[in-house]
Design a protein around this motif. Structure first.
Motif, PDB file in Angstrom:
ATOM      1  N   LEU A  79     -33.415 -10.996  -7.347  1.00 34.74           N
ATOM      2  CA  LEU A  79     -33.651 -11.022  -8.792  1.00 34.74           C
ATOM      3  C   LEU A  79     -35.136 -11.092  -9.132  1.00 34.74           C
ATOM      4  CD1 LEU A  79     -30.716 -13.303  -9.978  1.00 34.74           C
ATOM      5  CD2 LEU A  79     -31.195 -10.990 -10.787  1.00 34.74           C
ATOM      6  N   ALA A  90     -32.942 -15.532 -14.921  1.00 37.46           N
ATOM      7  CA  ALA A  90     -32.896 -14.401 -14.006  1.00 37.46           C
ATOM      8  C   ALA A  90     -33.356 -13.113 -14.669  1.00 37.46           C
ATOM      9  CB  ALA A  90     -31.474 -14.212 -13.474  1.00 37.46           C
ATOM     10  N   LEU A 147     -26.651  -7.778 -12.123  1.00 35.80           N
ATOM     11  CA  LEU A 147     -26.981  -9.195 -11.958  1.00 35.80           C
ATOM     12  C   LEU A 147     -26.330  -9.760 -10.705  1.00 35.80           C
ATOM     13  CD1 LEU A 147     -26.863 -11.112 -15.379  1.00 35.80           C
ATOM     14  CD2 LEU A 147     -28.813 -10.805 -13.855  1.00 35.80           C
ATOM     15  N   THR A 148     -25.044  -9.482 -10.545  1.00 34.92           N
ATOM     16  CA  THR A 148     -24.305 -10.015  -9.412  1.00 34.92           C
ATOM     17  C   THR A 148     -24.852  -9.468  -8.094  1.00 34.92           C
ATOM     18  OG1 THR A 148     -22.303 -10.214 -10.769  1.00 34.92           O
ATOM     19  CG2 THR A 148     -22.020 -10.254  -8.384  1.00 34.92           C
ATOM     20  N   ALA A 199     -28.339 -10.988  -7.369  1.00 35.37           N
ATOM     21  CA  ALA A 199     -28.213 -12.395  -6.995  1.00 35.37           C
ATOM     22  C   ALA A 199     -27.702 -12.524  -5.567  1.00 35.37           C
ATOM     23  CB  ALA A 199     -27.284 -13.112  -7.969  1.00 35.37           C
ATOM     24  N   SER A 213     -29.285 -16.496 -17.295  1.00 34.43           N
ATOM     25  CA  SER A 213     -29.227 -16.903 -15.893  1.00 34.43           C
ATOM     26  C   SER A 213     -28.531 -15.820 -15.079  1.00 34.43           C
ATOM     27  CB  SER A 213     -28.476 -18.225 -15.758  1.00 34.43           C
ATOM     28  OG  SER A 213     -27.093 -18.033 -16.032  1.00 34.43           O
ATOM     29  N   SER A 214     -28.453 -16.009 -13.770  1.00 29.35           N
ATOM     30  CA  SER A 214     -27.809 -15.024 -12.906  1.00 29.35           C
ATOM     31  C   SER A 214     -26.312 -14.915 -13.170  1.00 29.35           C
ATOM     32  CB  SER A 214     -28.045 -15.377 -11.431  1.00 29.35           C
ATOM     33  OG  SER A 214     -27.535 -16.666 -11.142  1.00 29.35           O
TER      34      SER A 214
END
Length: 259
Positions: free
Chosen positions: A172, A102, A163-164, A167, A115-116
């Protein structure tokens, strides 16, 4: 022998027969004959089985799964989640959910794909194209398979929030850079054409949500310029400065889409 004793003996004999039958079913009948790897193909079956240790002929009913699921996630970085399922009488299914890159974080002269969920996937000498490149975030003891850990908790929280949020918006892949050098002046680049000025970490998730809705729903696909979101948490507006043919025009738009 009394009637009560005979009844007790009969019940005891029946219980023994049930126990023996159950023992035979568990140890003789439920043998693993097939191991199926389903879901995302991110590793060879041999690599997966080497980590979890399952073999044909194992007892299906007595196999442990929790420790093996955790080991696969930790030792094989590109596995995000694992679900090991017993299909009686003889099939063991290992369902894999792959981890996708991500973002790529620059730290101590190295790039780290994450990653996410914030899991470190691998170390790289150069950042990958097509993913968000993150600068200004220093990591502590980064290891593939582990969760990223920033040296400062405020930076950790800011990056995790971003990130959250991205996502959750499925956004992303739309951002090319993120600069966290100054937590009072966070900037992101949307599709290399719109600079998000987010300001501080205050209501960071709201600013991202508002900005993303504006660029995807209100602005044209060829618009470029700067989207100022520094005061969005207070005024519920973002101010967009467009760049067209070398000429700057200014305007503002609210979360309701009013110009």
């Amino acid at each position: 022998m009394s009637k009560v004793a005979r009844r007790f003996l009969l019940i005891f004999t029946l219980l023994c027969m049930v126990a023996i039958t159950a023992f035979l079913c568990v140890f003789l009948l439920f043998k693993v004959r097939d191991i199926e790897i389903t879901g995302d193909v991110v590793y060879e079956q041999s690599d997966i089985l080497n980590v979890c240790g399952y073999e044909i002929g194992d007892n299906l009913a007595l196999l442990s799964v929790k420790d093996e699921e955790e080991a696969l996630v930790q030792q094989l970085p590109y596995i995000e989640d694992v679900d090991i399922i017993r299909h009686f009488p003889s099939t063991l299914e290992i369902h894999i959910t792959g981890a996708k890159e991500a973002a790529c974080i620059s730290s101590s002269g190295q790039w780290y794909a994450v990653s996410s969920s914030g899991k470190i996937l691998e170390a790289k000498s150069e950042a990958d194209t097509g993913v968000m490149q993150v600068t200004g975030l220093m990591l502590t003891d980064p290891k593939p398979g582990s969760q990223f850990q920033a040296q400062d908790e405020d930076y950790q929280s800011a990056f995790q929030t971003i990130l959250t949020a991205l996502a959750g918006m499925d956004g992303l892949g739309d951002f090319t850079t993120l600069d966290l050098t100054d937590l009072y002046n966070i900037t992101m680049n949307y599709q290399d054409r719109i600079l998000f000025q987010l300001g501080s970490t205050v209501q960071l998730d709201y600013k991202l949500d508002l900005g993303y809705r504006l660029v995807t729903q209100k602005l044209e696909s060829n618009d470029s310029g700067t989207l100022n979101l520094t005061l969005a948490g207070d005024v519920k507006k973002a101010f967009f400065t467009a760049s067209t043919s070398g000429t700057d025009t200014s305007g503002n738009t609210s979360s309701g889409g009013e110009g």
